[in-house]
Motif scaffolding. Structure first.
Motif, mmCIF file in Angstrom:
data_model
loop_
_atom_site.group_PDB
_atom_site.id
_atom_site.type_symbol
_atom_site.label_atom_id
_atom_site.label_comp_id
_atom_site.label_asym_id
_atom_site.label_seq_id
_atom_site.Cartn_x
_atom_site.Cartn_y
_atom_site.Cartn_z
ATOM 1 N N TYR A 1 -9.707 13.356 -10.627
ATOM 2 C CA TYR A 1 -9.596 12.001 -10.092
ATOM 3 C C TYR A 1 -9.431 10.977 -11.207
ATOM 4 N N ILE A 2 -10.128 11.172 -12.319
ATOM 5 C CA ILE A 2 -9.971 10.255 -13.452
ATOM 6 C C ILE A 2 -8.540 10.297 -13.974
ATOM 7 N N ILE A 3 -8.004 11.497 -14.139
ATOM 8 C CA ILE A 3 -6.632 11.642 -14.639
ATOM 9 C C ILE A 3 -5.635 11.025 -13.656
ATOM 10 N N SER A 4 -5.854 11.231 -12.369
ATOM 11 C CA SER A 4 -4.954 10.654 -11.357
ATOM 12 C C SER A 4 -5.012 9.128 -11.360
ATOM 13 N N LEU A 5 -6.212 8.576 -11.509
ATOM 14 C CA LEU A 5 -6.348 7.115 -11.556
ATOM 15 C C LEU A 5 -5.677 6.528 -12.792
ATOM 16 N N THR A 6 -5.840 7.183 -13.946
ATOM 17 C CA THR A 6 -5.202 6.666 -15.164
ATOM 18 C C THR A 6 -3.680 6.725 -15.047
ATOM 19 N N LYS A 7 -3.172 7.787 -14.449
ATOM 20 C CA LYS A 7 -1.723 7.886 -14.251
ATOM 21 C C LYS A 7 -1.226 6.790 -13.301
ATOM 22 N N ALA A 8 -1.965 6.559 -12.234
ATOM 23 C CA ALA A 8 -1.579 5.516 -11.278
ATOM 24 C C ALA A 8 -1.557 4.151 -11.959
ATOM 25 N N ILE A 9 -2.562 3.875 -12.790
ATOM 26 C CA ILE A 9 -2.621 2.599 -13.504
ATOM 27 C C ILE A 9 -1.382 2.435 -14.379
ATOM 28 N N LYS A 10 -1.035 3.485 -15.140
ATOM 29 C CA LYS A 10 0.130 3.411 -16.032
ATOM 30 C C LYS A 10 1.431 3.257 -15.252
ATOM 31 N N ASP A 11 1.514 3.919 -14.106
ATOM 32 C CA ASP A 11 2.729 3.815 -13.290
ATOM 33 C C ASP A 11 2.868 2.439 -12.652
ATOM 34 N N LEU A 12 1.743 1.795 -12.348
ATOM 35 C CA LEU A 12 1.781 0.528 -11.627
ATOM 36 C C LEU A 12 1.823 -0.702 -12.535
ATOM 37 N N VAL A 13 1.334 -0.569 -13.757
ATOM 38 C CA VAL A 13 1.344 -1.718 -14.674
ATOM 39 C C VAL A 13 2.773 -2.173 -14.945
ATOM 40 N N VAL A 14 3.686 -1.204 -15.114
ATOM 41 C CA VAL A 14 5.095 -1.513 -15.329
ATOM 42 C C VAL A 14 5.905 -0.955 -14.178
ATOM 43 N N ARG B 1 0.829 -1.207 0.000
ATOM 44 C CA ARG B 1 0.000 0.000 0.000
ATOM 45 C C ARG B 1 0.864 1.258 0.000
ATOM 46 N N SER B 2 1.988 1.205 0.692
ATOM 47 C CA SER B 2 2.851 2.387 0.760
ATOM 48 C C SER B 2 3.424 2.726 -0.613
ATOM 49 N N LYS B 3 3.782 1.703 -1.413
ATOM 50 C CA LYS B 3 4.311 1.964 -2.749
ATOM 51 C C LYS B 3 3.229 2.548 -3.650
ATOM 52 N N VAL B 4 2.010 2.031 -3.512
ATOM 53 C CA VAL B 4 0.906 2.552 -4.320
ATOM 54 C C VAL B 4 0.632 4.009 -3.971
ATOM 55 N N ARG B 5 0.677 4.331 -2.682
ATOM 56 C CA ARG B 5 0.413 5.714 -2.263
ATOM 57 C C ARG B 5 1.429 6.685 -2.856
ATOM 58 N N LYS B 6 2.651 6.202 -3.075
ATOM 59 C CA LYS B 6 3.696 7.083 -3.602
ATOM 60 C C LYS B 6 3.428 7.540 -5.028
ATOM 61 N N VAL B 7 2.650 6.773 -5.791
ATOM 62 C CA VAL B 7 2.366 7.179 -7.171
ATOM 63 C C VAL B 7 1.093 8.017 -7.259
ATOM 64 N N LEU B 8 0.434 8.244 -6.141
ATOM 65 C CA LEU B 8 -0.807 9.013 -6.127
ATOM 66 C C LEU B 8 -0.544 10.439 -5.652
ATOM 67 N N PRO B 9 -1.206 11.424 -6.248
ATOM 68 C CA PRO B 9 -1.053 12.806 -5.784
ATOM 69 C C PRO B 9 -1.561 12.959 -4.350
ATOM 70 N N ASP B 10 -1.001 13.903 -3.615
ATOM 71 C CA ASP B 10 -1.381 14.109 -2.218
ATOM 72 C C ASP B 10 -2.870 14.414 -2.059
ATOM 73 N N TYR B 11 -3.424 15.177 -3.018
ATOM 74 C CA TYR B 11 -4.799 15.640 -2.851
ATOM 75 C C TYR B 11 -5.828 14.510 -2.939
ATOM 76 N N CYS B 12 -5.456 13.400 -3.590
ATOM 77 C CA CYS B 12 -6.440 12.326 -3.746
ATOM 78 C C CYS B 12 -5.920 10.969 -3.293
ATOM 79 N N GLY B 13 -4.697 10.939 -2.786
ATOM 80 C CA GLY B 13 -4.086 9.662 -2.429
ATOM 81 C C GLY B 13 -4.883 8.883 -1.408
ATOM 82 N N TYR B 14 -5.361 9.559 -0.359
ATOM 83 C CA TYR B 14 -6.091 8.874 0.704
ATOM 84 C C TYR B 14 -7.391 8.277 0.177
#
Length: 647
Positions: free
Chosen positions: A180-193, A132-145
């Motif tokens: 939030y949509i843009i943040s989620l898509t970025k997180a997906i791209k960062d986490l897939v690879v 969970r900590s690694k996932v939180r690092k790829v999320l912006p502060d404003y929506c990470g929680y």
């Protein structure tokens, strides 16, 4: 001495973990990470400035994202809707703008809610192999929680629909759906690879290598193996004159003067004025346009400029060769017979298609004219003082190397030079002999030494020259050919003299036993170890296979740049190495970002799963796992130390 160092280390470690509880908690955390699935590695080679295709592959992760979408929604959504949803992940801002232009307010809100729900599902799937900590690092502060809550909610204890709807309604009502949509898509791209490998040659041929590098600079986890085109640009950025002349010549050859003038702000006006007034037009110097639209006037001026820089190139190359007898190279100028219009090649006097060398003094062949000196001086100053180019040079030095050993794979761009007998070729300089791995290490040391001097505002010309040699030298690990025939292709019509004989490496690397020996010489053993190369395009159209030596060697240059598409039949390979094994994708030509957005068209790929592991690989089986295990061992020693004083 060793015991004292170990005591000091444990003392420092104890500052971070001051109690048994703190140290044991970290051990438990690290032990849990070791049991997670191995992160996905993405290998891409020979980008050659093709930004749009690269940008799409980075957004789609070579099809890995679409694979996740299909995994979740294959039986729920029709193919067209899955393609549209995947395109939303690739290009969220553009798709949102298109939906806003066509939907009513109520329809838009419903669209927001539907896609927020789906994106959370995809994000949960790709985040499942991380802490969970690694996932939180790829999320912006404003929506990470909030996103962390959404993807980790325990769906068995209460009504998931009510929980999600309440959060999504609040997000939409507060006007934050797009963010939030843009943040989620970025997180997906960062986490897939999890990690990206660029296996050389970002530069040359294509129109936007600078945009590729700017994109890579922002990447969270990557390494770069230098290609010969990259080192040519790096040498130019450090002021090596033959490198500068070659870089300018190649840009003109492919009609890419804009790469220098517009992308980097390196002006060619002085060269253009000089060439237009002093060079006769010769169609042999016409640019290879690959679809670019040039007027005949522009073609002729570009040809004249290329002709002018070619004369500067062969003079600066001759001076470079004269400084280095160890290169065992013969300058073109020493083999030119001006009276008879021939070039001596391997003892044969080969006729030239013309004898027009207006700036070469037959009695002082190496000498640059006053105008040539002025042009070269201006170009050199422009290259070494260009802020953007120097920033890109810093990136190559920080993230790059000649080769990389990573998770039992040996990754390099070109080859390990061999002699005709198949033994490691010997490069001799200053009384030392380098071959195999030691030659690779020597080459990298030259690059780093040249950069260290350059960074200090100085120049170590002997090390710097090796960057030019890396571009075209016989024993360069990045070139891999007997010689480069740039001049011959321009001045000799008989194509048999254009041949660039490949190093013996490219024959022996077809054999499994030899590849295993090479891996062992680099300290790599194991059933699932491989050599991963780029550099030489695989001609799939002729039936050539990128998987060689019974799977021990993978060549992933399939012709990324447009200039190679007809020769290879495809538009590049990419390699995915995940916890299940290795997948190789052969990509068809990309029609462009706009087409991808408007028609939800993807890069069509043929994926070949050529190596499956019987048990899913975990972090414990990776290089990262070894580092984590070492930390665990240190912490256990610290805990033992604490407990000595408990009683």
């Amino acid at each position: 001495m060793i015991e004292k160092c170990n005591e000091k280390f444990l003392e420092l470690l104890g500052e971070k973990y001051p109690t048994v509880q703190a140290a044991t908690s970290e051990i438990i955390n690290l032990e849990a990470i070791l049991r997670l699935p191995k992160g996905t590695e993405h290998f891409i080679s020979d980008l050659h400035g093709e930004y749009e295709a690269f940008f799409h592959l980075m957004n789609s992760k070579s099809g890995a994202i679409r694979e996740k979408v299909d995994m979740l929604y294959d039986k729920i959504l029709p193919e067209k809707e899955r393609a549209r949803f995947a395109t939303l992940i690739y290009y969220p801002q553009q798709i949102i703008e298109d939906v806003k232009a066509h939907e009513s307010a109520a329809g838009l809100n419903e669209w927001y809610k539907t896609n927020l729900y789906r994106l959370v599902d995809v994000c949960r799937l790709v985040a499942s192999k991380y802490t969970r900590s690694k996932v939180r690092k790829v999320l912006p502060d404003y929506c990470g929680y909030i996103i962390d809550e959404l993807i980790n909610v325990d769906r068995t204890n209460f009504n998931k629909e009510d929980y999600y709807n309440g959060i999504f309604d609040a997000i939409i009502e507060l006007g934050r759906a797009e963010a939030y949509i843009i943040s989620l898509t970025k997180a997906i791209k960062d986490l897939v690879v999890d990690h990206l490998h660029i296996v050389g040659d970002i530069y040359d041929r294509g129109e936007s290598p600078d945009l590729i590098i700017d994109m890579l600079i922002k990447h969270n986890s990557l390494d770069v193996q230098w290609g010969n085109h990259d080192l040519l640009w790096m040498g130019a950025a450090m002021g090596q004159e033959a490198c500068i002349a070659n870089v300018v010549g190649i840009c003109l050859k492919y009609g890419n003067a804009d790469v220098l003038e517009n992308n980097y702000g390196i002006g060619l006006r002085q060269l253009a004025f000089y060439a237009d007034n002093n060079m006769t037009y010769d169609s042999h110097f016409d640019p290879s346009l690959s679809g670019k639209k040039f007027s005949q006037k522009d073609i002729e001026l570009t040809a004249k400029m290329r002709k002018a820089i070619t004369f500067i190139m062969i003079k600066t190359e001759a001076e470079t060769i004269k400084r280095h007898p160890e290169y065992q190279m013969s300058p073109i100028l020493d083999r030119l017979d001006f009276e008879n219009g021939t070039l001596e090649i391997d003892g044969v006097k080969v006729p030239l298609n013309n004898n027009d060398f207006p700036t070469i003094d037959k009695n002082n062949r190496y000498a640059l004219s006053a105008e040539e000196k002025s042009i070269l001086k201006g170009l050199k100053k422009a290259f070494v003082t260009n802020e953007k180019l120097q920033r890109h040079l810093d990136f190559f030095m920080e993230k790059g190397a000649l080769y990389k050993v990573y998770n039992d794979n040996l990754i390099f761009h070109g080859c390990v030079p061999l002699d005709e007998k198949g033994e490691y070729a010997e490069y001799k300089v200053d009384g030392n002999t380098y071959a195999g791995k030691s030659l690779m290490d020597y080459a990298e040391n030259c690059v780093r030494k040249a950069y260290t001097y350059h960074s200090a505002g100085k120049c170590d010309i002997m090390s710097l020259d090796f960057l030019w040699y890396s571009w075209c030298g016989k024993l360069s690990p990045l070139f891999g050919k007997e010689k480069i025939t740039t001049f011959e292709r321009l001045y000799i019509d008989d194509k048999k003299w254009h041949d660039e004989k490949k190093n013996s490496y490219y024959k022996l690397c077809q054999k499994k036993e030899w590849c295993e020996k090479l891996l062992k010489d680099f300290g790599i053993t194991g059933e699932h170890s491989h050599i991963i190369n780029g550099h030489v395009p695989v001609k799939e159209i002729e039936g050539e296979n990128p998987i060689k030596a019974e799977g021990k060697l993978l060549v992933i240059d399939g012709g990324f740049c447009k200039a190679y598409h007809k020769k290879t039949g495809i538009a590049g390979y990419t390699l995915i190495f995940n916890s299940h094994g290795l997948e190789l994708a052969a990509h068809e030509p990309f029609k462009g970002i706009q087409d991808a957005i408007e028609k939800c068209s993807d890069i069509h790929s043929r994926v070949r799963v050529f190596e499956r592991v019987s048990d899913r690989m975990t972090v414990a089986e990776t290089d990262t796992g070894e580092e984590i295990q070492s930390r665990i061992d240190d912490l256990k020693e610290l805990v033992q130390k604490y407990r000595q004083y408990e009683f």
